[in-house]
Design a protein around this motif. Structure first.
Motif, short mmCIF file in Angstrom:
data_model
loop_
_atom_site.label_atom_id
_atom_site.label_comp_id
_atom_site.label_asym_id
_atom_site.label_seq_id
_atom_site.Cartn_x
_atom_site.Cartn_y
_atom_site.Cartn_z
N THR A 78 0.85 -1.20 0.00
CA THR A 78 0.00 0.00 0.00
C THR A 78 0.88 1.25 0.00
O THR A 78 1.96 1.24 0.59
N GLY A 79 0.38 2.30 -0.65
CA GLY A 79 1.12 3.56 -0.68
C GLY A 79 1.41 3.96 -2.11
O GLY A 79 1.08 3.25 -3.07
N THR A 80 2.05 5.11 -2.26
CA THR A 80 2.26 5.64 -3.61
C THR A 80 3.28 4.82 -4.40
O THR A 80 3.18 4.73 -5.62
N GLY A 97 1.13 5.23 5.36
CA GLY A 97 -0.13 5.21 4.62
C GLY A 97 -1.26 4.59 5.42
O GLY A 97 -2.38 4.44 4.91
#
Ligand code: 5RP
Length: 234
Positions: A32-34, A103
């Motif tokens: 998860t995350g950018t 996140g």
């Protein structure tokens, strides 16, 4: 090129390197995350081109992204053993110890990492540190008894000679995780003994999980301008 574009470009290069380790038939954990988002995008392209994999997501956001891209995705209960998890991190130290949870997905991320035979971390060079702790350590807590749990966390820090502010993420409108919990971000500045802190935090009732990932990552793909460096060995 704007600094932001450049950083996104680096994240994508780190993600691209991790994709080299994905083989047909693998059971994958999706972070998860950018940065992880880039990995899922690139994986989606491969799947569209015929790659067969099965995946589990570490958050509702990643689940929705993967589903939208047509990536076969199921639950960890349906597929409790994974071959490889690819995830981002907020900090990586030379021993591949991590701070995660920026996140807000640290609990599911740790559960998925623990279910994986191997974990690869994808980061840009800004995330690599000599010592963990400049990034505020996220701690996921149960909403019930928040004030009391927070005091126990602060007392644990004091007992280890650590000082720093603890902030409820979101303040008056607390951020709520996928698991229905809150996150306390702890600005410690430096964490000289991450193992000891991890063990201490794990004993506090009300602490669901903390963002220290120790012994999970086998390798980190670190994107610097012009090259992706590998720390460790996948
Ligand atoms: C989410 C995480 C992320 O992997 C971490 O915060 C890094 O995110 P980004 O790639 O957006 O910098 O731990 O809980």
């Amino acid at each position: 090129m704007a600094a932001n574009d450049n950083r996104e470009g680096l994240k994508r290069e780190a993600a691209r390197r991790a994709l080299d380790f994905v083989e047909p038939g693998m059971r994958l954990g999706l972070g998860t995350g950018t940065t992880a988002r880039h990995f899922v995008d690139l994986l989606g392209e491969k799947v569209a081109a015929g790659l067969k994999v099965r995946c589990v997501a570490t958050s509702e956001a990643t689940f929705a992204q993967a589903k939208g891209l047509g990536i076969p995705i199921t639950t960890l209960d349906d597929m409790p053993e994974l071959d490889l998890t690819v995830d981002g991190a907020d900090e990586v130290d030379p021993e591949l110890r991590l701070i995660k949870g920026g996140g807000g997905a640290l609990l599911r991320e740790k559960i998925v990492a623990a279910a994986s035979r191997r974990m690869a971390v994808i980061v840009d060079e800004a995330k690599v540190v000599a010592r963990l702790g400049a990034f505020p350590l996220p701690i996921e807590v149960v909403p019930f008894g928040l004030v009391s749990t927070r005091r126990h966390i602060e007392a644990a820090f004091a007992s280890l000679g650590l000082a720093g502010a603890t902030n409820l993420r979101g303040g008056a409108k607390p951020f709520v995780t996928d698991g229905g919990h809150y996150i306390v971000d702890c600005g410690l500045g430096a964490i000289p003994d991450p193992e000891r802190l991890a063990a201490t935090l794990s004993t506090i009732p009300g602490v669901v999980e903390h963002g220290l990932f120790i012994g999970y990552a086998r390798a980190a793909f670190v994107a610097r301008s012009g090259a992706v460096e590998t720390l460790g060995r996948l």
